[in-house]
Design a protein around this motif. Structure first.
Motif, mmCIF file in Angstrom:
data_model
loop_
_atom_site.group_PDB
_atom_site.id
_atom_site.type_symbol
_atom_site.label_atom_id
_atom_site.label_comp_id
_atom_site.label_asym_id
_atom_site.label_seq_id
_atom_site.Cartn_x
_atom_site.Cartn_y
_atom_site.Cartn_z
ATOM 1 N N ASN A 52 0.834 -1.214 0.000
ATOM 2 C CA ASN A 52 0.000 0.000 0.000
ATOM 3 C C ASN A 52 0.865 1.259 0.000
ATOM 4 O O ASN A 52 0.389 2.345 -0.317
ATOM 5 N N MET A 282 -5.378 0.760 3.895
ATOM 6 C CA MET A 282 -5.311 -0.297 2.903
ATOM 7 C C MET A 282 -6.728 -0.602 2.439
ATOM 8 O O MET A 282 -7.703 -0.250 3.091
ATOM 9 N N GLY A 312 -3.434 0.243 -1.354
ATOM 10 C CA GLY A 312 -4.055 1.205 -0.448
ATOM 11 C C GLY A 312 -4.920 2.223 -1.160
ATOM 12 O O GLY A 312 -5.163 3.315 -0.630
#
Length: 324
Positions: A52, A282, A312
């Motif tokens: 992410n 995320m 993310g």
């Protein structure tokens, strides 16, 4: 190995090594985070590989950059194209922008607005389709026929799989003595890259794929021994709605230990836990691995487990628990 594998262009670990050298200037080596609370909750030692924090907010930039920067100049100037619900779309747009070439993306009209905005922000052009695999592929065929652009498949592409394999290559260099790695599965690009790398450099590590119960075609395929494809499953994990294809099925069928599933409620609960306890953003697809670990504690208790947080890119105005 299946007989049909002879007809596939299966990437090798040498391709992963070449990919890592090729893409290093354009990606981050993402950090590995831990959580004492989540370790105590699961009874395992968990190591979160945080893609992410990757360029473009997702692991898919690895495969996209490998494909784009591996093109010869003549092909590159015509441009690239793909179909994607989001992360591959914006990752390919990022990679194409870095190389200065055109990119067109077919996206479901229901794809998160945050992902559409990111594609446009990176200079990509969007053609919308209906939220089904059949509509996506039909619309995409028209785009390619018109432009002649190089197709970079979101996951069923040896260049993409080799790029995704660089993630677990980094993970095993960052964390010693892992017993297992758990990653989400949709089309299987990340899992295939994980299989490719770990089967070559750490074959003792078990590989688990994590999938929404509402989009469990990979789990059903795994049990049946052949690909079962759903056309338009409905799940909060929007990145995991696509089916396996022949190349990713090769890796899944040969190297995955098991495919575990989680309900929509379990996915959202796991996502909340990570947000609250680890303080990181995320997306729902990335929460599926933790959800399956919480659901199957006996498999992971006392083990050192790598978890790949795949992305993310979440729409902050439409978080899944806002409707609960």
């Amino acid at each position: 190995m299946n007989e049909s594998d002879n007809n596939l262009n299966i990437p090798t670990y040498d391709d992963v090594l070449a990919a890592h050298e090729r893409i290093k200037p354009y990606i981050h080596q993402t950090p590995v985070l831990t959580s004492r609370f989540l370790n105590e909750l699961t009874g395992a030692e968990l190591f979160f590989k945080c893609e992410n924090f990757q360029k473009a907010g997702a692991f898919k930039v690895r495969g996209a950059c490998n494909a784009v920067f591996g093109l010869d100049e003549k092909t590159a100037q015509i441009g690239v194209a793909t179909h994607s619900s989001g992360n591959h779309a914006l990752s390919l747009s990022y990679a194409a922008g870095q190389r200065g070439i055109p990119v067109t993306v077919v996206m479901p009209r229901t794809a998160p607005q945050a992902k559409k905005d990111a594609v446009i922000g990176y200079g990509g052009s969007i053609v919308e389709c209906e939220p089904s695999t059949s509509s996506r592929e039909a619309t995409f065929a028209e785009v390619v026929a018109e432009s002649g652009a190089e197709f970079v498949h979101p996951y069923n592409d040896p260049r993409v799989i080799a790029g995704q394999g660089t993630c677990s290559k980094e993970l095993v260099s960052q964390v010693d003595n892992l017993d297992a790695v758990v990653a989400p599965i949709g089309g299987g690009g990340m899992i295939s890259g994980t299989c490719l790398t770990l089967s070559n450099i750490a074959p003792q590590i078990k590989i688990y794929a994590a999938e929404p119960l509402n989009a469990d075609d990979a789990a059903r395929s795994f049990k049946a021994g052949h690909i079962i494809a759903d056309d338009a499953p409905d799940t909060v994990a929007d990145g995991l709605k696509v089916p396996l294809k022949d190349l990713t099925w090769h890796f899944v069928s040969n190297h995955v230990t098991d495919i575990l599933t989680a309900t929509e409620e379990e996915i959202v609960d796991a996502m909340k836990l990570i947000w609250k306890r680890m303080k990181i953003v995320m997306e729902p697809s990335s929460a599926v691995p933790l959800a399956t670990i919480l659901k199957n504690p006996e498999l992971f208790k006392g083990k050192r487990v790598g978890i790949i947080i795949t992305g993310g890119n979440v729409d902050l105005d439409a978080l899944p628990w806002m409707n609960n």
